[in-house]
Write an enzyme that holds these catalytic residues in place. Structure first.
Site, PDB file in Angstrom:
ATOM      1  N   ASP A 188      -4.020  -2.484   4.110  1.00  0.00           N
ATOM      2  CA  ASP A 188      -4.257  -1.749   2.860  1.00  0.00           C
ATOM      3  C   ASP A 188      -5.282  -0.654   3.036  1.00  0.00           C
ATOM      4  O   ASP A 188      -5.282   0.339   2.310  1.00  0.00           O
ATOM      5  CB  ASP A 188      -4.677  -2.704   1.748  1.00  0.00           C
ATOM      6  CG  ASP A 188      -3.468  -3.471   1.261  1.00  0.00           C
ATOM      7  OD1 ASP A 188      -3.072  -4.435   1.942  1.00  0.00           O
ATOM      8  OD2 ASP A 188      -2.875  -3.047   0.251  1.00  0.00           O
ATOM      9  N   ARG A 239      -5.606  -0.115  -8.623  1.00  0.00           N
ATOM     10  CA  ARG A 239      -5.872  -1.114  -7.578  1.00  0.00           C
ATOM     11  C   ARG A 239      -6.835  -0.486  -6.567  1.00  0.00           C
ATOM     12  O   ARG A 239      -6.498   0.520  -5.941  1.00  0.00           O
ATOM     13  CB  ARG A 239      -4.574  -1.575  -6.893  1.00  0.00           C
ATOM     14  CG  ARG A 239      -3.614  -2.287  -7.858  1.00  0.00           C
ATOM     15  CD  ARG A 239      -2.530  -3.039  -7.120  1.00  0.00           C
ATOM     16  NE  ARG A 239      -3.045  -4.242  -6.479  1.00  0.00           N
ATOM     17  CZ  ARG A 239      -2.352  -4.965  -5.613  1.00  0.00           C
ATOM     18  NH1 ARG A 239      -1.117  -4.598  -5.264  1.00  0.00           N
ATOM     19  NH2 ARG A 239      -2.866  -6.042  -5.067  1.00  0.00           N
ATOM     20  N   ALA A 286       0.798  -1.233   0.000  1.00  0.00           N
ATOM     21  CA  ALA A 286       0.000   0.000   0.000  1.00  0.00           C
ATOM     22  C   ALA A 286       0.837   1.294   0.000  1.00  0.00           C
ATOM     23  O   ALA A 286       0.647   2.152  -0.880  1.00  0.00           O
ATOM     24  CB  ALA A 286      -0.975  -0.039   1.174  1.00  0.00           C
ATOM     25  N   LYS A 308      -3.930  -8.345   3.118  1.00  0.00           N
ATOM     26  CA  LYS A 308      -3.789  -9.482   2.204  1.00  0.00           C
ATOM     27  C   LYS A 308      -4.664 -10.659   2.624  1.00  0.00           C
ATOM     28  O   LYS A 308      -4.738 -10.997   3.801  1.00  0.00           O
ATOM     29  CB  LYS A 308      -2.301  -9.887   2.167  1.00  0.00           C
ATOM     30  CG  LYS A 308      -1.942 -11.057   1.268  1.00  0.00           C
ATOM     31  CD  LYS A 308      -2.433 -10.896  -0.158  1.00  0.00           C
ATOM     32  CE  LYS A 308      -1.949  -9.621  -0.820  1.00  0.00           C
ATOM     33  NZ  LYS A 308      -2.738  -9.284  -2.044  1.00  0.00           N
ATOM     34  N   GLN A 326       3.933 -13.432  -1.721  1.00  0.00           N
ATOM     35  CA  GLN A 326       4.754 -12.291  -1.282  1.00  0.00           C
ATOM     36  C   GLN A 326       5.584 -12.635  -0.043  1.00  0.00           C
ATOM     37  O   GLN A 326       6.654 -12.063   0.171  1.00  0.00           O
ATOM     38  CB  GLN A 326       3.865 -11.080  -0.966  1.00  0.00           C
ATOM     39  CG  GLN A 326       3.204 -10.431  -2.153  1.00  0.00           C
ATOM     40  CD  GLN A 326       1.809 -10.972  -2.384  1.00  0.00           C
ATOM     41  OE1 GLN A 326       1.516 -12.133  -2.133  1.00  0.00           O
ATOM     42  NE2 GLN A 326       0.927 -10.133  -2.903  1.00  0.00           N
TER      43      GLN A 326
HETATM   44  O1  MRU Z   1      -1.280  -7.257  -3.113  1.00  0.00           O
HETATM   45  P1  MRU Z   1      -0.149  -6.598  -2.380  1.00  0.00           P
HETATM   46  O2  MRU Z   1       1.122  -7.357  -2.423  1.00  0.00           O
HETATM   47  O3  MRU Z   1       0.005  -5.152  -2.779  1.00  0.00           O
HETATM   48  O4  MRU Z   1      -0.648  -6.605  -0.869  1.00  0.00           O
HETATM   49  C1  MRU Z   1       0.152  -6.041   0.124  1.00  0.00           C
HETATM   50  C2  MRU Z   1      -0.409  -6.184   1.476  1.00  0.00           C
HETATM   51  O5  MRU Z   1      -1.474  -6.719   1.673  1.00  0.00           O
HETATM   52  C3  MRU Z   1       0.353  -5.556   2.579  1.00  0.00           C
HETATM   53  O6  MRU Z   1       0.168  -6.261   3.768  1.00  0.00           O
HETATM   54  C4  MRU Z   1      -0.132  -4.118   2.783  1.00  0.00           C
HETATM   55  O7  MRU Z   1      -0.143  -3.423   1.571  1.00  0.00           O
HETATM   56  C5  MRU Z   1       0.690  -3.380   3.758  1.00  0.00           C
HETATM   57  S1  MRU Z   1       2.305  -3.048   3.124  1.00  0.00           S
HETATM   58  C6  MRU Z   1       3.133  -2.107   4.254  1.00  0.00           C
END
Ligand code: MRU
Length: 350
Positions: free
Chosen positions: A244, A94, A53, A255, A203
């Site tokens: 997010d 997104r 995010a 996530k 990830q």
């Molecule tokens: O789909 P992504 O990889 O962008 O999702 C990321 C996450 O869900 C993270 O936990 C969130 O963005 C926090 S990052 C500091």
């Protein structure tokens, strides 16, 4: 084991271009892509070359500048209306992470408030993007320090479980949940990170594990369905995740898989923390049911590498995020300190 930190910056402004570490290629390849058009930047966010995010907020801020510098008019109101279209275009890449609309709104505000000609406006936009990036770095460092004060006191060295990637790669360069973990490591409070692999895009296995290896942080990767077992076995002392979008009541989109982790943590009486900057809090939404959840391409489920793993004729459901109710969250760690979800409203900017 050395605790020397390697700096990882996922977004870099260099020689009038945006440089992004291509996060789709890690850990196998360390590739940097150079971007000079906002349309390409939007595509990089969509395809998750840059993700996380806060990192997509920073990238979108630079995207606004890339778009702005291409606007040909010298007429202020035409310029602003073109800039608004660019903001909308970037925001749509997104839908769940609120940092995207937060960053583009802040860039627009900078343009609205700048007095001067078009070159002055353009220069202000670049300076604002750089400020957003620098602030995120400092914000995450503050989150790390605040997080240290709420970690369980026993044992002296903790095993912390995390989900997805919330580190340098997901921010301007330090991390939220992984920032707290990094702070715990540098103050000898960390024994080991347990990283959920984070299906479907992995990830945790790919990015969190890679970051930990860069920094000599001991890390164990588990598949997502092993987390409950690890908590039941007493192997984990705290769970820390990122966010997010957090709504005014503390409900938290993060996530996919975060919600089940929170349920298991509560069942086993393990503290479950969310670490996030104030830019991730959406005070305009009262609860998590209002958060738009991004649906992604089924290929992320049915194909691993080049191999198709499911038979033909199957349907798929691939939400990228879930919402953890505030009642399952022990505390939300921000740059202003840690609050219980029900007290989040006290952090609302005036
Ligand atoms: O789909 P992504 O990889 O962008 O999702 C990321 C996450 O869900 C993270 O936990 C969130 O963005 C926090 S990052 C500091």
């Amino acid at each position: 084991m050395s605790k020397s930190a390697q700096s990882i910056y996922p977004v870099v402004w260099y020689q009038d271009k945006v440089r992004l570490i291509d996060q789709t290629r890690l850990p196998g390849e360390y590739n940097v892509v150079e971007i000079s058009r906002y349309e390409d930047l939007a595509q990089a966010i969509k395809t998750m070359i840059v993700r996380g995010a806060p990192a997509i907020g920073v990238a979108a801020a630079y995207g606004m500048y890339l778009g702005a510098r291409e606007i040909k008019t010298e007429n202020r109101s035409l310029f602003i209306s073109e800039l608004e279209k660019i903001a909308q275009f970037l925001r749509e890449t997104r839908p769940t992470a609120v940092n995207l609309s937060w960053a583009t709104a802040r860039m627009l505000k900078a343009a609205y408030e700048t007095v001067g000609d078009i070159p002055t406006l353009k220069a202000t936009l670049l300076a604002t993007a750089q400020k957003i990036q620098q602030e995120d770095l400092e914000t995450c460092q503050a989150i790390g320090q605040h997080g240290l004060t709420v970690l369980p006191e026993n044992p002296a060295k903790l095993n912390i479980l995390t989900h997805c990637n919330t580190g340098s790669l997901a921010t301007a360069g330090y991390g939220t949940a992984l920032g707290v973990i990094r702070a715990a490591w540098s103050t000898d409070r960390l024994a080991r990170v347990y990283a959920d692999e984070t299906r479907p895009r992995l990830q945790g296995a790919k990015l969190t594990a890679w970051e930990c290896v860069q920094e000599n942080i001991p890390v164990t990767v588990i598949t997502d369905n092993m987390a409950a077992h690890c908590l039941q076995q007493g192997m984990i002392h705290a769970v820390i995740v990122g966010a997010d979008r957090i709504t005014a009541n503390g409900d938290t989109a993060n996530k996919i898989g975060t919600y089940s982790l929170a349920i298991v943590a509560q069942y086993h009486n393990i503290p479950f923390f969310v670490a996030a900057p104030l830019s991730t809090i959406d005070f305009s939404l009262s609860d998590g049911s209002q958060i738009p959840i991004e649906q992604r391409n089924p290929v992320e489920i049915y194909q691993i590498g080049e191999t198709v793993i499911c038979p033909r004729g199957v349907e798929y459901y691939n939400p990228a995020f879930d919402v953890t109710p505030a009642s399952l969250i022990t505390g939300i760690i921000t740059e202003k300190g840690t609050v219980k979800p029900q007290d989040l409203i006290t952090l609302k900017p005036a």
